[in-house]
Design a protein around this motif. Structure first.
Motif, PDB file in Angstrom:
ATOM      1  N   LEU A  51       9.181  -4.617  -6.067  1.00 53.36           N
ATOM      2  CA  LEU A  51       8.868  -4.553  -4.641  1.00 53.36           C
ATOM      3  C   LEU A  51       8.928  -3.100  -4.188  1.00 53.36           C
ATOM      4  N   ILE A  52       7.837  -2.619  -3.614  1.00 57.22           N
ATOM      5  CA  ILE A  52       7.765  -1.238  -3.140  1.00 57.22           C
ATOM      6  C   ILE A  52       8.286  -1.181  -1.708  1.00 57.22           C
ATOM      7  N   ARG A  90       0.854  -1.184   0.000  1.00 51.49           N
ATOM      8  CA  ARG A  90       0.000   0.000   0.000  1.00 51.49           C
ATOM      9  C   ARG A  90       0.890   1.233   0.000  1.00 51.49           C
ATOM     10  N   TYR A  91       0.464   2.270  -0.688  1.00 50.72           N
ATOM     11  CA  TYR A  91       1.273   3.477  -0.733  1.00 50.72           C
ATOM     12  C   TYR A  91       0.365   4.705  -0.764  1.00 50.72           C
ATOM     13  N   ASP A  92       0.906   5.787  -0.215  1.00 51.66           N
ATOM     14  CA  ASP A  92       0.154   7.037  -0.116  1.00 51.66           C
ATOM     15  C   ASP A  92       1.018   8.164  -0.677  1.00 51.66           C
ATOM     16  N   ASN A  93       1.043   9.285  -0.002  1.00 53.86           N
ATOM     17  CA  ASN A  93       1.828  10.418  -0.487  1.00 53.86           C
ATOM     18  C   ASN A  93       3.239  10.445   0.084  1.00 53.86           C
ATOM     19  N   GLY A  94       3.682   9.321   0.631  1.00 51.59           N
ATOM     20  CA  GLY A  94       5.039   9.242   1.145  1.00 51.59           C
ATOM     21  C   GLY A  94       6.049   9.112   0.020  1.00 51.59           C
ATOM     22  N   ILE A  95       7.275   8.771   0.369  1.00 48.52           N
ATOM     23  CA  ILE A  95       8.319   8.564  -0.630  1.00 48.52           C
ATOM     24  C   ILE A  95       8.856   7.145  -0.528  1.00 48.52           C
ATOM     25  N   TYR A  96       9.242   6.591  -1.682  1.00 51.19           N
ATOM     26  CA  TYR A  96       9.507   5.167  -1.785  1.00 51.19           C
ATOM     27  C   TYR A  96      10.704   4.886  -2.700  1.00 51.19           C
ATOM     28  N   TYR A  97      11.244   3.680  -2.540  1.00 53.47           N
ATOM     29  CA  TYR A  97      12.121   3.081  -3.532  1.00 53.47           C
ATOM     30  C   TYR A  97      11.375   1.889  -4.125  1.00 53.47           C
ATOM     31  N   ILE A  98      11.588   1.630  -5.398  1.00 49.49           N
ATOM     32  CA  ILE A  98      11.000   0.459  -6.046  1.00 49.49           C
ATOM     33  C   ILE A  98      12.133  -0.472  -6.448  1.00 49.49           C
ATOM     34  N   GLN A  99      12.215  -1.615  -5.779  1.00 52.81           N
ATOM     35  CA  GLN A  99      13.249  -2.598  -6.121  1.00 52.81           C
ATOM     36  C   GLN A  99      12.799  -3.392  -7.339  1.00 52.81           C
ATOM     37  N   PHE A 100      13.630  -3.408  -8.373  1.00 53.66           N
ATOM     38  CA  PHE A 100      13.255  -4.132  -9.580  1.00 53.66           C
ATOM     39  C   PHE A 100      14.161  -5.319  -9.853  1.00 53.66           C
ATOM     40  N   MET A 101      15.236  -5.471  -9.044  1.00 54.31           N
ATOM     41  CA  MET A 101      16.167  -6.560  -9.316  1.00 54.31           C
ATOM     42  C   MET A 101      17.071  -6.788  -8.112  1.00 54.31           C
ATOM     43  N   TYR A 102      17.508  -8.027  -7.948  1.00 56.20           N
ATOM     44  CA  TYR A 102      18.567  -8.382  -7.006  1.00 56.20           C
ATOM     45  C   TYR A 102      19.580  -9.212  -7.770  1.00 56.20           C
ATOM     46  N   THR A 103      20.862  -8.897  -7.601  1.00 58.44           N
ATOM     47  CA  THR A 103      21.891  -9.625  -8.327  1.00 58.44           C
ATOM     48  C   THR A 103      23.035 -10.013  -7.410  1.00 58.44           C
ATOM     49  N   TYR A 141       3.335   8.404  -8.076  1.00 59.00           N
ATOM     50  CA  TYR A 141       3.967   7.965  -9.315  1.00 59.00           C
ATOM     51  C   TYR A 141       4.347   6.478  -9.305  1.00 59.00           C
ATOM     52  N   ILE A 142       3.967   5.780  -8.246  1.00 55.54           N
ATOM     53  CA  ILE A 142       4.336   4.368  -8.125  1.00 55.54           C
ATOM     54  C   ILE A 142       3.794   3.546  -9.294  1.00 55.54           C
ATOM     55  N   ARG A 143       2.496   3.652  -9.586  1.00 54.46           N
ATOM     56  CA  ARG A 143       1.889   2.847 -10.655  1.00 54.46           C
ATOM     57  C   ARG A 143       2.552   3.126 -12.001  1.00 54.46           C
ATOM     58  N   GLN A 144       2.800   4.393 -12.301  1.00 53.96           N
ATOM     59  CA  GLN A 144       3.432   4.740 -13.571  1.00 53.96           C
ATOM     60  C   GLN A 144       4.833   4.152 -13.671  1.00 53.96           C
ATOM     61  N   THR A 145       5.572   4.244 -12.572  1.00 54.00           N
ATOM     62  CA  THR A 145       6.933   3.711 -12.567  1.00 54.00           C
ATOM     63  C   THR A 145       6.932   2.202 -12.722  1.00 54.00           C
ATOM     64  N   GLN A 146       6.035   1.535 -12.019  1.00 56.55           N
ATOM     65  CA  GLN A 146       5.937   0.080 -12.146  1.00 56.55           C
ATOM     66  C   GLN A 146       5.575  -0.333 -13.572  1.00 56.55           C
ATOM     67  N   GLN A 147       4.707   0.424 -14.212  1.00 59.88           N
ATOM     68  CA  GLN A 147       4.328   0.111 -15.594  1.00 59.88           C
ATOM     69  C   GLN A 147       5.525   0.268 -16.528  1.00 59.88           C
ATOM     70  N   TYR A 150      17.325  -0.336  -7.355  1.00 56.95           N
ATOM     71  CA  TYR A 150      16.108   0.430  -7.105  1.00 56.95           C
ATOM     72  C   TYR A 150      15.908   1.552  -8.124  1.00 56.95           C
ATOM     73  N   VAL A 151      14.641   1.902  -8.329  1.00 57.18           N
ATOM     74  CA  VAL A 151      14.260   3.208  -8.847  1.00 57.18           C
ATOM     75  C   VAL A 151      13.844   4.018  -7.633  1.00 57.18           C
ATOM     76  N   GLY A 152      14.333   5.242  -7.534  1.00 55.95           N
ATOM     77  CA  GLY A 152      13.925   6.049  -6.398  1.00 55.95           C
ATOM     78  C   GLY A 152      14.959   7.113  -6.052  1.00 55.95           C
ATOM     79  N   VAL A 153      14.458   8.102  -5.288  1.00 56.02           N
ATOM     80  CA  VAL A 153      13.180   8.055  -4.598  1.00 56.02           C
ATOM     81  C   VAL A 153      12.043   8.456  -5.530  1.00 56.02           C
ATOM     82  N   VAL A 154      10.844   7.870  -5.228  1.00 55.58           N
ATOM     83  CA  VAL A 154       9.652   8.108  -6.038  1.00 55.58           C
ATOM     84  C   VAL A 154       8.506   8.505  -5.120  1.00 55.58           C
ATOM     85  N   GLU A 155       7.794   9.550  -5.481  1.00 51.43           N
ATOM     86  CA  GLU A 155       6.616   9.953  -4.721  1.00 51.43           C
ATOM     87  C   GLU A 155       5.497   8.934  -4.950  1.00 51.43           C
ATOM     88  N   GLY A 156       4.668   8.727  -3.908  1.00 55.14           N
ATOM     89  CA  GLY A 156       3.640   7.704  -3.947  1.00 55.14           C
ATOM     90  C   GLY A 156       2.722   7.750  -5.154  1.00 55.14           C
TER      91      GLY A 156
END
Length: 230
Positions: free
Chosen positions: A113-114, A41-54, A96-102, A88-94
């Motif tokens: 992973l948010i 769940r996300y709101d107007n906070g700030i986040y990192y979006i993890q897209f990979m682990y290597t 914009y999470i859906r757009q970034t994930q897309q 990660y992608v970030g920091v990202v405002e809440g």
């Protein structure tokens, strides 16, 4: 003391009009002890979006992150974890999470992973600061961000990784050995002010008390100045 760079406006979130444009090419290196909470769940906070682990090398992790950044034109970060690296992608405002994930999904990164930064942050805050070279220690330049009022610029833990790197690629946060040298030098301490506590890592701060250096734990809501070394 020499001012090595002019005033900057430090904006640590994306503005409404620039979701994927005009973002610095810097990739932040997050400390291993920098804490974030996975969330669905996300709101107007700030986040990192993890897209990979290597499990590959740091150079390989940076190369992959830069490859994604060139496509998205968004801020990025990597973090050492369990003998590998989180990307990660970030920091990202809440909002914009859906757009970034897309965008990541379109690139083939479907399992993201948010992670929320656990600090109460007022979004879209602009703050001005300048870098000042205050001296040298063992052939290294000592550089501190100062605010308009002429006092050391105080930062939240998630901000510290990109500040020094914004000077140039060779700049870094002062290490424990650097702080030992800096805070034991009378002229440097007299100029900075002995009352300050500085970030050592995203989870620890350091200060001088009498003739000793004291390291303390710090949470994500703490705000301290930082010393950069080149």
């Amino acid at each position: 003391m020499k001012i090595i760079m002019g005033f900057f406006v430090f904006i640590f979130i994306l503005s409404n009009s620039s979701f994927a444009k005009n973002i610095s090419s810097n990739i932040s290196i997050l400390e291993p002890d920098f804490k974030m909470s996975p969330t669905k769940r996300y709101d107007n906070g700030i986040y990192y979006i993890q897209f990979m682990y290597t499990k590959k090398s740091k150079e390989s992790a940076l190369s992959k992150t830069l490859e994604v950044q060139k496509e998205l034109e968004l801020p990025m970060a990597i973090q050492y974890y369990n003998n590998g690296y989180r990307l990660y992608v970030g920091v990202v405002e809440g909002k914009y999470i859906r757009q970034t994930q897309q965008l990541l999904n379109n690139m083939g990164y479907k399992n993201t992973l948010i992670k929320k930064i656990n600090i109460p942050v007022k979004m879209a805050v602009e703050r001005e600061f300048s870098f000042k070279k205050i001296g040298r220690i063992k052939k290294k330049s000592i550089i501190i961000p100062y605010n308009k009022e002429g006092t050391p610029f105080r930062l939240l833990s998630f901000e510290i990784h990109s500040i020094c790197q914004s000077i140039n690629a060779e700049a870094s946060i002062a290490s424990l050995n650097d702080y030992k040298d800096i805070l034991s030098d009378y002229n440097t301490v007299s100029y900075i002010g002995i009352q300050y506590r500085f970030w050592l890592t995203s989870g620890r701060s350091i200060t001088r008390i009498s003739d000793k250096l004291v390291i303390s734990n710090a949470d994500n809501q703490s705000k301290y100045p930082i010393i950069c070394i080149i």
